[in-house]
Scaffold this active site. Structure first.
Site, PDB file in Angstrom:
ATOM      1  N   ASN A  29     -14.872  73.341  22.527  1.00  0.00           N
ATOM      2  CA  ASN A  29     -15.905  73.378  21.447  1.00  0.00           C
ATOM      3  C   ASN A  29     -16.711  72.367  21.489  1.00  0.00           C
ATOM      4  OD1 ASN A  29     -17.293  74.648  18.362  1.00  0.00           O
ATOM      5  ND2 ASN A  29     -16.908  75.207  20.213  1.00  0.00           N
ATOM      6  N   HIS A  34     -20.190  65.420  22.310  1.00  0.00           N
ATOM      7  CA  HIS A  34     -18.835  64.859  22.716  1.00  0.00           C
ATOM      8  C   HIS A  34     -19.865  64.527  25.472  1.00  0.00           C
ATOM      9  CE1 HIS A  34     -16.747  67.947  20.649  1.00  0.00           C
ATOM     10  NE2 HIS A  34     -16.199  67.231  21.027  1.00  0.00           N
ATOM     11  N   GLN A  62      -2.082  67.361  14.389  1.00  0.00           N
ATOM     12  CA  GLN A  62      -2.792  67.265  13.062  1.00  0.00           C
ATOM     13  C   GLN A  62      -3.674  68.176  12.582  1.00  0.00           C
ATOM     14  OE1 GLN A  62      -5.534  65.827  17.016  1.00  0.00           O
ATOM     15  NE2 GLN A  62      -7.076  66.134  15.546  1.00  0.00           N
ATOM     16  N   GLY A 149     -15.683  59.549  19.868  1.00  0.00           N
ATOM     17  CA  GLY A 149     -16.875  58.777  18.810  1.00  0.00           C
ATOM     18  C   GLY A 149     -16.556  57.635  17.304  1.00  0.00           C
ATOM     19  N   ASP A 152     -16.389  59.929  14.002  1.00  0.00           N
ATOM     20  CA  ASP A 152     -14.334  60.286  13.075  1.00  0.00           C
ATOM     21  C   ASP A 152     -14.482  58.081  13.093  1.00  0.00           C
ATOM     22  OD1 ASP A 152     -13.732  62.338  12.806  1.00  0.00           O
ATOM     23  OD2 ASP A 152     -14.057  62.916  14.864  1.00  0.00           O
ATOM     24  N   LEU A 178     -24.391  61.596  17.514  1.00  0.00           N
ATOM     25  CA  LEU A 178     -25.572  62.769  17.655  1.00  0.00           C
ATOM     26  C   LEU A 178     -25.475  63.417  16.374  1.00  0.00           C
ATOM     27  CD1 LEU A 178     -25.330  60.939  20.407  1.00  0.00           C
ATOM     28  CD2 LEU A 178     -26.392  63.206  21.438  1.00  0.00           C
ATOM     29  N   LEU A 186     -23.235  66.311  14.674  1.00  0.00           N
ATOM     30  CA  LEU A 186     -23.251  66.949  15.274  1.00  0.00           C
ATOM     31  C   LEU A 186     -21.459  67.479  15.427  1.00  0.00           C
ATOM     32  CD1 LEU A 186     -25.007  67.065  19.046  1.00  0.00           C
ATOM     33  CD2 LEU A 186     -25.803  68.057  16.525  1.00  0.00           C
ATOM     34  N   SER A 187     -21.004  68.753  14.724  1.00  0.00           N
ATOM     35  CA  SER A 187     -19.853  68.636  15.148  1.00  0.00           C
ATOM     36  C   SER A 187     -19.576  70.331  15.011  1.00  0.00           C
ATOM     37  CB  SER A 187     -19.189  68.451  13.215  1.00  0.00           C
ATOM     38  OG  SER A 187     -18.192  69.518  13.087  1.00  0.00           O
ATOM     39  N   ARG A 189     -17.343  71.508  13.624  1.00  0.00           N
ATOM     40  CA  ARG A 189     -17.186  72.855  12.881  1.00  0.00           C
ATOM     41  C   ARG A 189     -18.334  73.285  12.310  1.00  0.00           C
ATOM     42  NH1 ARG A 189     -12.419  68.962  11.895  1.00  0.00           N
ATOM     43  NH2 ARG A 189     -10.338  70.414  11.654  1.00  0.00           N
TER      44      ARG A 189
HETATM   45  O1  PAF Z   1     -11.169  63.751  17.769  1.00  0.00           O
HETATM   46  C1  PAF Z   1     -10.872  64.107  18.235  1.00  0.00           C
HETATM   47  O2  PAF Z   1     -11.237  65.771  18.979  1.00  0.00           O
HETATM   48  C2  PAF Z   1      -8.909  64.557  18.015  1.00  0.00           C
HETATM   49  O3  PAF Z   1      -8.659  64.158  16.829  1.00  0.00           O
HETATM   50  C3  PAF Z   1      -8.606  63.757  19.295  1.00  0.00           C
HETATM   51  C4  PAF Z   1      -8.941  62.989  19.665  1.00  0.00           C
HETATM   52  C5  PAF Z   1      -9.205  64.826  20.733  1.00  0.00           C
HETATM   53  C6  PAF Z   1      -7.070  64.281  19.076  1.00  0.00           C
HETATM   54  O4  PAF Z   1      -6.527  65.142  18.997  1.00  0.00           O
END
Ligand code: PAF
Length: 291
Positions: A29, A34, A62, A149, A152, A178, A186-187, A189
């Site tokens: 997404n 990204h 996760q 990024g 996070d 960004l 930007l996310s 979500r």
């Molecule tokens: O930041 C993310 O999108 C996820 O935590 C990652 C690093 C791809 C691991 O699933």
């Protein structure tokens, strides 16, 4: 760009490459944040012959039981097109059965002092899930460079520590966050937000900017200590909650390890970062600002 779904095909493809790849792991997404990481990876490899590899995998490990694993947007076709345009050479998009053919019983568990605070306090097991999948992806892709990024911020720090402690021969690079023109980070979500929530969402970065100004003012008045930080954090969370947010945390920490700075360090100008996580309706947003 080649899209590859199996470990065997990916390994065969990478065996042909003149140099080890640069790697950008994602959950898909994709947005401009990204794509900036892909361009950064492209620049880092230069003309070394290292291919740029991105992965798209929504990692069940996760996500907590009440989180958005099932509804997380899966937009592979569009993502592949964007990656190709951004200069990615190989997209690795394994199925769950391919990456986890057996239940993943062996896990990479990060140390509690880094993974049970901030995000980890509100998302138990999150960093174990992240470290496990990233370690596994590193074993599959065997990159020499990986880019994550800075949005996070804690994830980047946990992964840097994992690579250092496990002696993985991978240079970890952080990519700048960004932002939309109004400042919202930007996310993926952000897509969950209603129109009204999207307009309100900018208050998260505005709150971090207010914290930055208040910390700066206290610092110039030589009044920055732990008590002052606690007052600033409490006021910031309350301001968001008054507007209808449900705040998990607004915290000022040391940039280098996300621990609480001592009064002596605060007096000596320790580099700080403010991290925040708050829920707007059903959407949980995170952001951070170096102070
Ligand atoms: O930041 C993310 O999108 C996820 O935590 C990652 C690093 C791809 C691991 O699933």
């Amino acid at each position: 760009m080649k899209t590859i779904h199996t470990l065997a095909e990916l390994r065969a493809e990478l065996a042909q490459a003149p140099a080890a790849p640069a790697f950008v792991p994602t959950m898909g997404n994709l947005h401009d944040g990204h794509l900036a990481l892909i361009r950064q990876a492209r620049e880092l490899v230069g003309d070394s012959g290292s291919p740029v590899v991105a992965s798209i995998f929504v990692n069940r490990l996760q996500f907590g039981p009440n989180e958005d694993f099932d509804t997380y947007p899966r937009t592979l076709e569009r993502d592949a097109q964007l990656l190709a345009e951004a200069g990615c050479d190989i997209l690795f998009a394994p199925s769950e059965a391919e990456l986890y053919p057996q239940p993943q019983g062996y896990k990479v568990v990060p140390p509690a002092e880094l993974s049970d605070i901030l995000e980890g306090a509100f998302r138990p097991g999150f960093f174990t899930g992240v470290c496990t999948v990233v370690h596994k992806l590193f074993n599959i892709v065997q990159p020499r460079i990986a880019v994550f990024g800075k949005k996070d911020y804690q994830q980047l720090m946990v992964l840097r520590n994992m690579v250092a402690q496990m002696a993985l021969p991978i240079a970890i690079h952080g990519g700048e966050t960004l932002r939309a023109p109004d400042g919202l980070a930007l996310s993926s979500r952000n897509g969950y937000l209603s129109e009204a929530e999207r307009a309100e969402a900018v208050q998260l970065i505005n709150t971090l900017r207010t914290v930055k100004a208040q910390v700066g003012a206290a610092r110039s008045g030589q009044q920055l200590d732990q008590a002052a930080i606690a007052r600033i954090e409490t006021k910031a969370a309350a301001a968001l909650n008054e507007r209808g947010w449900q705040t998990d945390y607004v915290m000022v920490r040391r940039q280098r390890d996300l621990m609480l700075p001592t009064d002596a360090e605060l007096a000596q100008g320790e580099p700080l970062v403010c991290l925040a996580a708050s829920r707007l309706g059903k959407t949980r947003l995170i952001d951070n600002l170096e102070l």
